[in-house]
Design a protein around this motif. Structure first.
Motif, short mmCIF file in Angstrom:
data_model
loop_
_atom_site.label_atom_id
_atom_site.label_comp_id
_atom_site.label_asym_id
_atom_site.label_seq_id
_atom_site.Cartn_x
_atom_site.Cartn_y
_atom_site.Cartn_z
N ARG A 336 0.96 -1.16 -0.11
CA ARG A 336 0.00 0.05 0.00
C ARG A 336 0.90 1.23 0.00
N ALA A 337 1.91 1.25 0.63
CA ALA A 337 3.03 2.30 0.64
C ALA A 337 4.12 2.34 -0.41
N LEU A 338 4.20 1.33 -1.45
CA LEU A 338 5.05 1.06 -2.17
C LEU A 338 4.62 2.17 -3.38
N ASN A 339 5.28 3.22 -3.56
CA ASN A 339 5.05 4.33 -4.44
C ASN A 339 5.61 4.34 -5.76
N ARG A 340 6.85 3.61 -5.84
CA ARG A 340 7.62 3.36 -7.15
C ARG A 340 8.32 1.99 -7.05
N LEU A 341 8.49 1.32 -8.09
CA LEU A 341 9.24 0.02 -8.51
C LEU A 341 9.97 0.15 -9.61
N GLU A 342 11.37 0.46 -9.34
CA GLU A 342 12.10 0.55 -10.59
C GLU A 342 12.35 -0.47 -11.45
N PHE A 343 12.71 -0.42 -12.68
CA PHE A 343 12.80 -1.27 -13.69
C PHE A 343 13.58 -2.65 -13.18
N VAL A 344 14.73 -2.35 -12.88
CA VAL A 344 15.70 -3.61 -12.57
C VAL A 344 15.08 -4.25 -11.35
N SER A 345 14.52 -3.59 -10.53
CA SER A 345 14.21 -4.25 -9.12
C SER A 345 12.84 -5.09 -9.59
N ALA A 346 12.15 -4.58 -10.37
CA ALA A 346 11.00 -5.33 -10.71
C ALA A 346 11.45 -6.73 -11.32
N GLY A 347 12.46 -6.81 -12.10
CA GLY A 347 13.16 -7.89 -12.75
C GLY A 347 13.81 -9.11 -11.59
N ALA A 348 14.13 -8.26 -10.48
CA ALA A 348 14.57 -8.96 -9.53
C ALA A 348 13.55 -9.70 -8.56
N LEU A 349 12.51 -8.93 -8.36
CA LEU A 349 11.22 -9.60 -7.82
C LEU A 349 10.88 -10.70 -8.50
N PHE A 350 10.61 -10.58 -9.93
CA PHE A 350 10.24 -11.40 -10.65
C PHE A 350 11.05 -12.84 -10.37
N ASN A 351 12.30 -12.76 -10.43
CA ASN A 351 12.95 -13.97 -10.10
C ASN A 351 12.79 -14.38 -8.66
N GLN A 352 12.57 -13.76 -7.58
CA GLN A 352 12.47 -14.25 -6.41
C GLN A 352 11.05 -14.85 -6.30
N PHE A 353 10.12 -14.25 -6.82
CA PHE A 353 8.73 -14.92 -6.71
C PHE A 353 8.52 -16.17 -7.80
N ALA A 354 9.39 -16.25 -8.68
CA ALA A 354 9.43 -17.61 -9.54
C ALA A 354 10.15 -18.53 -8.81
N GLN A 355 11.21 -18.30 -8.00
CA GLN A 355 11.68 -18.91 -7.05
C GLN A 355 10.73 -19.61 -5.91
N PHE A 356 10.05 -18.86 -5.40
CA PHE A 356 9.01 -19.16 -4.21
C PHE A 356 8.18 -19.95 -4.99
N GLN A 357 7.80 -19.85 -6.30
CA GLN A 357 6.59 -20.73 -6.82
C GLN A 357 7.12 -22.09 -7.01
N THR A 358 8.50 -22.33 -7.37
CA THR A 358 9.10 -23.66 -7.65
C THR A 358 9.01 -24.51 -5.99
N GLN A 359 9.06 -23.62 -5.13
CA GLN A 359 9.18 -24.15 -3.59
C GLN A 359 7.56 -24.54 -3.17
N GLY A 360 6.67 -24.30 -3.95
CA GLY A 360 5.36 -24.38 -3.64
C GLY A 360 4.68 -23.34 -2.90
N LYS A 361 5.39 -22.15 -2.86
CA LYS A 361 4.72 -21.09 -2.06
C LYS A 361 3.72 -20.08 -3.22
N LYS A 362 2.70 -19.51 -2.51
CA LYS A 362 2.15 -18.57 -3.33
C LYS A 362 2.37 -17.19 -2.71
N VAL A 363 2.40 -16.46 -3.71
CA VAL A 363 2.80 -15.01 -3.38
C VAL A 363 1.59 -14.00 -3.91
N GLU A 364 1.00 -13.25 -2.73
CA GLU A 364 0.09 -12.21 -2.74
C GLU A 364 0.63 -10.77 -2.49
N ILE A 365 0.20 -10.03 -3.21
CA ILE A 365 0.79 -8.40 -3.27
C ILE A 365 -0.48 -7.71 -3.11
#
Length: 392
Positions: A336-365
């Protein structure tokens, strides 16, 4: 109150069924594209890469959504505003609700209350619902426009199977006006892969997008053994070798290969052009955010992000996120208080969430503002996490 970004809210089973199915997939060993935040996300990205695509938002103005999202991520607030306003004005009554919400959120994030109030009236008239509220949130701190480029890494063997993923990131690079392609971790390049890379690079340069080839020496060692003088085959290898030598600034070797190319194919080779100094030294993949860093908390209601998530802070943020998610099956993120997500950091988040997915975790933002949510969709984060847009 939160609503999903564009379209109706899916059921819990619908929201995660596709993600669960993809989590069981296996990488095919072909070229993998990822974003530079470390090696930990590469295996996860390998399993998710085939599913990455720019999601269909149900709007006719997807191009404006994507362009404005990338501009805002790169701190180009005024150009992002112009893109959204022009798209809405040009579409008249056909502009989608998502596009309107992006513009209203952008006004709020940049402190433009007068424009917000004016457009809020138009929103209510067009959709016959209450417009978003101005709220009490402080305007986002605007970072200076950065000189770094969106970057994508190539690993494994570069082949034609990477086309769909490659073209997606090439479109993002074209919108940003520049793209860095890192080939330092490639283990192989086949002829179709060389042709694909040269096709993408040529198209980007034709559209006046600055392309930087990092890891050119590594790629050159993979390509040079394929060059056989007098054998009129494998032209893509020759052209790629010349492009790599040009990137390396090695004109002597370029001239030798160019002469061999002319003899072999009986046609003029490309001419040597000195690469821009900035493109020769821009290897960090990091950006300067003017000292404004996000505050990251872990309240009982979820893992909270505030401010601007940038490449300067993403390593520590991801470390804490991994610790938070360690014993959880549901990774609940309060944005709710995340104002801006920079481009490179968005790619880093994708990588981490994809890894969570392979571990059977679900991510909700939860509680994502419309500008950040649009970037998340452009980057494919909605393929590995459920995103809910905040209605202020």
């Amino acid at each position: 109150m939160v609503i999903p970004f564009f379209g109706k809210k899916p059921s819990d089973s619908d929201a995660h069924s596709a993600a669960d199915e993809r989590a069981g997939g296996k990488p095919d060993g072909n070229s993998i594209l990822d974003f530079p935040h470390g090696d930990s996300g590469r295996s996860a990205l390998a399993q998710a890469a085939e599913s990455i695509q720019v999601s269909d938002s149900g709007l006719d103005d997807n191009a404006a959504v994507e362009e404005a999202a990338v501009l805002y991520a790169n701190a180009n607030d005024e150009p992002a505003r112009v893109v959204l306003e022009q798209a809405i004005d040009a579409a008249g009554g056909r502009a989608g609700e998502g596009l309107w919400r992006m513009l209203l959120d952008l006004y709020r994030l940049t402190g433009n209350k007068e424009a917000f109030d004016t457009r809020a009236v138009g929103f209510a008239q067009q959709f016959e619902i209450s417009p978003p509220l101005w709220g009490e949130a402080e305007p986002v701190v605007t970072a200076p426009v950065r000189e770094s480029s969106p970057a994508v890494n190539l690993t494994g063997t570069l082949s034609a199977n990477a086309r769909s993923q490659f073209e997606q990131y090439a479109r993002i690079g074209a919108k940003a006006g520049k793209l860095r392609i890192d080939m330092s971790r490639l283990r192989g390049i086949d002829e179709a892969g060389a042709a694909l890379l040269m096709e993408v690079v040529t198209d980007l340069k034709r559209s006046r997008t600055r392309v930087t080839l990092l890891g050119a020496q590594n790629a050159l060692t993979l390509v040079e053994p394929r060059l056989k003088v007098g054998e009129k085959e494998h032209a893509p290898f020759w052209l790629l070798a010349l492009a790599l030598l040009q990137q390396l600034g090695n004109q002597d070797r370029f001239d030798e290969i160019a002469l061999d190319y002319a003899i072999t194919f009986e046609e003029s080779p490309p001419s040597f052009e000195i690469p821009e100094p900035a493109s020769m030294t821009d290897t960090s993949g990091l950006t300067d955010t003017g000292g404004f860093e996000p505050r990251v908390e872990e309240p009982a209601g979820g893992f909270a992000l505030e401010g601007t998530l940038s490449s300067n802070s993403q390593t520590e943020t991801l470390r804490r996120l991994v610790a938070y998610a360690h014993e959880r099956e549901l990774v609940d993120i309060d944005a709710r208080a995340l104002n801006r997500l920079e481009f490179v950091s968005a790619g880093a988040l994708f990588n981490q969430f994809a890894q969570f997915q392979t571990q059977g975790k679900k991510v909700e933002i939860r509680g994502v503002n419309a500008m950040v949510a649009a970037l998340m969709r452009v980057m494919g984060i909605d393929q590995v996490a459920r995103i809910e847009l905040s209605r202020r």
